[in-house]
Design an enzyme around this catalytic site. Structure first.
Site, PDB file in Angstrom:
ATOM      1  N   HIS A 461       0.975  -1.377   0.115  1.00  0.00           N
ATOM      2  CA  HIS A 461      -0.086   0.040   0.063  1.00  0.00           C
ATOM      3  C   HIS A 461       0.822   1.294   0.049  1.00  0.00           C
ATOM      4  O   HIS A 461       0.751   2.193  -0.606  1.00  0.00           O
ATOM      5  CB  HIS A 461      -0.921  -0.119   1.194  1.00  0.00           C
ATOM      6  N   GLU A 462       1.852   1.414   0.840  1.00  0.00           N
ATOM      7  CA  GLU A 462       2.629   2.452   0.905  1.00  0.00           C
ATOM      8  C   GLU A 462       3.387   2.692  -0.387  1.00  0.00           C
ATOM      9  O   GLU A 462       4.030   3.688  -0.613  1.00  0.00           O
ATOM     10  CB  GLU A 462       3.433   2.660   2.328  1.00  0.00           C
ATOM     11  N   HIS A 465       1.616   4.482  -2.693  1.00  0.00           N
ATOM     12  CA  HIS A 465       1.911   5.863  -2.933  1.00  0.00           C
ATOM     13  C   HIS A 465       3.205   6.365  -3.226  1.00  0.00           C
ATOM     14  O   HIS A 465       3.241   7.482  -4.027  1.00  0.00           O
ATOM     15  CB  HIS A 465       1.717   6.132  -1.316  1.00  0.00           C
ATOM     16  N   HIS A 468       3.376   6.933  -6.858  1.00  0.00           N
ATOM     17  CA  HIS A 468       2.557   8.017  -7.306  1.00  0.00           C
ATOM     18  C   HIS A 468       3.455   9.273  -7.290  1.00  0.00           C
ATOM     19  O   HIS A 468       3.253  10.018  -8.240  1.00  0.00           O
ATOM     20  CB  HIS A 468       1.133   8.131  -6.411  1.00  0.00           C
TER      21      HIS A 468
END
Length: 670
Positions: A461-462, A465, A468
């Site tokens: 998940h991290e 980010h 991105h």
């Protein structure tokens, strides 16, 4: 000596020189940087040239570079490796920064120039990104109170300053409660704990300087204890301490802070002409209105609650079969759910966990990024702020793309949770700069460090980010990377979690810590088959938190947030044995700052999109389909906030999604 924070950083890729920075450097560097930034603002307002995009909006984009060089390292260290001096600096910096930016947003001469450019926008021949930056800049000034005058203007400054102080105090109180509590475990207190949980308890004791194993309030330590400990009395003691964080009375109690924060937010919104804070906050998000958020949460709540209630009946029966009378309690749920998972799926976390080594999961996240986006990761030997940190040079086709830093282990100086931030964001104006991105997690130490499946999901998940940020390809920093609508920012991160579930990824990287053998296919199938197990519980605890957050802000601010929280949960029919994921005194997402206030729903809003987005890969050539990966980077990851979020998603997928894929993905619908 020259302050290293104010010097040119002669380091690989311009990384902050952490080995040269001392805590004593921050305060004087901040004062200098604030004065420099204000000088840049004064230069914009004092120019005799007519307002233009270049001399006003672009000049604002270029201003504050020195300030970023001070704040980037400081907030990274204050959040992940705090100490009394850094905590004191945070308390000092928060109102100072709030006052600084309030002065800029209330600068009438500056706002008049921005407004003049805005009014002339149709004649300026701007690019799409420039039009977006202009709109966001103008809207930001208006929403910050630039149009206010007199007493209203002064009151807005006071509110912003006070909210900054309250947010910092809330975070520090929570950290103090998490840091100070622990439960020492004697020889007879370890019953039921598997080897990895025992090792984590010993490591936690070492970190605290205790001779022996302990349970702390770090999620990576307490959750396994609640899952496996056969000592119901100790589970109750640990659980009650966990949910009491921020509500223990005394100097670290957050309840009065929450009440004042909600009141000030309401006043702030009303000064700007909104009926309440939720109306103000959601105006700029994809959801737009509180009713749209409420509908999403309600659509998910009922099937989730039905599943949770059905599960609670089964778990309660298991407890009674053990000879335990009374109701199933929150400190019982994880214990019996773990036993039931083993029965239903023949899946034991103690058997699974050795296959999820931290280093192998890092490799897996990198390998997926390589297959999807052509990225390569080479370790960097550079000084960082803590010995636990690691850094990598990220390249594509031999060209430097970013620096990625990972800080993975729990420690007393680190606030709880997991997060991603950019110490430097990607931009091309006023000069090209590549991002320096950091992932911070709170995994238990071990030799080797072992993750739960949920921990591995957090890592992916991290890193979503981080991608991105790292793949951002825009001109202006204000729309770079994760600078997007709050209910869109979780799309890349939650989407990336899906690659952990790809069988070929687990087959290659889920290797046993002792034997090095890959996870047996039968076990892999059990892990994937149980991916939606206990989803009623996890959905209920999340949606309850999101609904409380929404109702706190959509209406008059409650004088007693705890009483209002209880009222909301009663109205929802909250199952007795499940608590909110984040009760009000621990709800840092909402009360440590404005980021997720009236916006905790955004994880689920994004999940509607991520379920649909991954389905597009499955409908094409599979999880590593090159065309879908190219479209994901081109239309979402590289674009940052340079276009409207809905526009970006439609460009990628061809349409907006419905809630059906989310319910199916969570196992709450056929």
């Amino acid at each position: 000596m020259t302050n290293p924070l104010l010097s040119t950083w002669d380091t690989p890729f311009g990384i902050a020189p952490f080995n040269l920075i001392s805590d004593d450097d921050f305060a004087p560097a901040l004062d200098t940087a604030l004065a420099s930034h204000m000088g840049e603002i004064d230069a914009i307002t004092s120019t005799v040239d007519a307002p233009s995009f270049s001399n006003t909006v672009e000049a604002l984009e270029a201003a504050g570079a020195q300030l970023e060089c001070v704040l980037g390292p400081f907030f990274a260290m204050a959040g992940a490796d705090s100490n009394p001096q850094r905590e004191a600096l945070q308390r000092d910096f928060s109102p100072k920064l709030a006052a600084h930016f309030s002065e800029i947003s209330a600068n009438s001469a500056l706002f008049s120039r921005v407004a003049a450019v805005w009014d002339a926008r149709d004649s300026l021949d701007l690019t799409d990104e420039q039009q977006r930056v202009l709109m966001l800049t103008h809207r930001g000034f208006v929403r910050s109170g630039a149009a206010l005058t007199g007493a209203d203007e002064q009151r807005m400054k006071e509110i912003k300053a006070r909210l900054a102080v309250l947010g910092t105090q809330f975070t520090q109180n929570l950290l103090a409660d998490e840091r100070d509590w622990y439960l020492e475990l004697g020889e007879g207190d370890m019953a039921g704990l598997p080897d990895f949980a025992v090792a984590a308890a010993h490591a936690a004791g070492q970190e605290k300087g205790v001779d022996g194993p302990i349970v702390t309030l770090s999620r990576s330590v307490i959750v396994p204890f609640l899952q496996f400990s056969t000592r119901r009395d100790l589970r109750e003691q640990a659980y009650k301490a966990w949910v009491a964080r921020g509500a223990n009375g005394g100097d670290t109690d957050n309840r009065a802070i929450a009440a004042e924060t909600l009141s000030l937010r309401e006043e702030r919104a009303q000064l700007l002409g909104y009926s309440n804070f939720a109306q103000y906050k959601l105006e700029t998000e994809m959801a737009k209105t509180p009713d749209a958020v409420r509908k999403l949460l309600s659509d998910v709540w009922e099937p989730a609650k039905a599943q949770a209630n059905a599960d609670a009946w089964v778990l309660g029966q298991m407890m009674r079969d053990d000879g335990v009378n009374g109701d199933l309690e929150p400190w019982d749920w994880r214990f019996y759910a773990e036993r039931r998972r083993k029965d239903l799926h023949d899946l034991d976390e103690a058997e699974v966990k050795p296959y999820f080594q931290l280093d192998r999961m890092i490799e897996a996240s990198f390998d997926c990024a390589s297959k999807l986006f052509g990225l390569s990761f080479k370790p960097l030997d550079v000084p960082l702020y803590h010995d636990d940190c690691r850094a990598w040079d990220v390249t594509r086709d031999g060209e430097h793309v970013a620096v990625f830093i990972g800080d993975y282990f729990a420690r007393g100086s680190k606030r709880s949770g997991a997060w991603c931030s950019a110490m430097r964001a990607q931009a091309k104006y006023p000069q090209a700069q590549t991002p320096v991105v950091i992932n911070v997690c709170n995994f238990a130490k071990g030799d080797p460090a072992l993750l739960s499946y949920d921990d591995a999901r957090t890592l992916f998940h991290e890193f979503g980010h981080a991608l991105h940020q790292m793949l951002s390809d825009v001109t202006y920093e204000s729309v770079s990377g994760t600078s997007v609508a709050r209910d869109f920012v979780e799309l890349p991160s939650q989407l990336y979690e899906h690659w952990l579930e790809v069988p070929e990824v687990l087959a290659e990287f889920a290797t046993h810590a002792k034997t090095g053998q890959p996870m047996p296919r039968t076990l892999l199938e059990k892990v994937l088959g149980a991916a939606t197990y206990d989803m009623g519980f996890s959905t209920v605890e999340y949606v309850a938190s999101a609904m409380v957050d929404l109702e706190f802000h959509d209406g008059s601010a409650p004088a007693d947030p705890m009483a209002r929280q209880a009222e909301i949960l009663t109205q929802m029919g909250m199952p007795h044995a499940i608590a909110m994921r984040h009760a009000t005194p621990q709800f840092a997402h909402v009360f440590s700052g404005d980021g997720y206030s009236s916006g905790y729903y955004s994880y689920m809003w994004s999940e509607v999109m991520d379920a649909d987005a991954f389905a597009s890969f499955e409908e094409a050539g599979g999880a590593f389909d090159t065309e879908r990966a190219k479209a994901l980077e081109e239309h979402i990851l590289s674009k940052g906030g340079s276009l409207d979020a809905a526009e970006l998603y439609v460009a990628f997928r061809g349409r907006l999604p419905g809630v059906e894929a989310l319910l199916k993905g969570r196992g709450l619908a056929a």
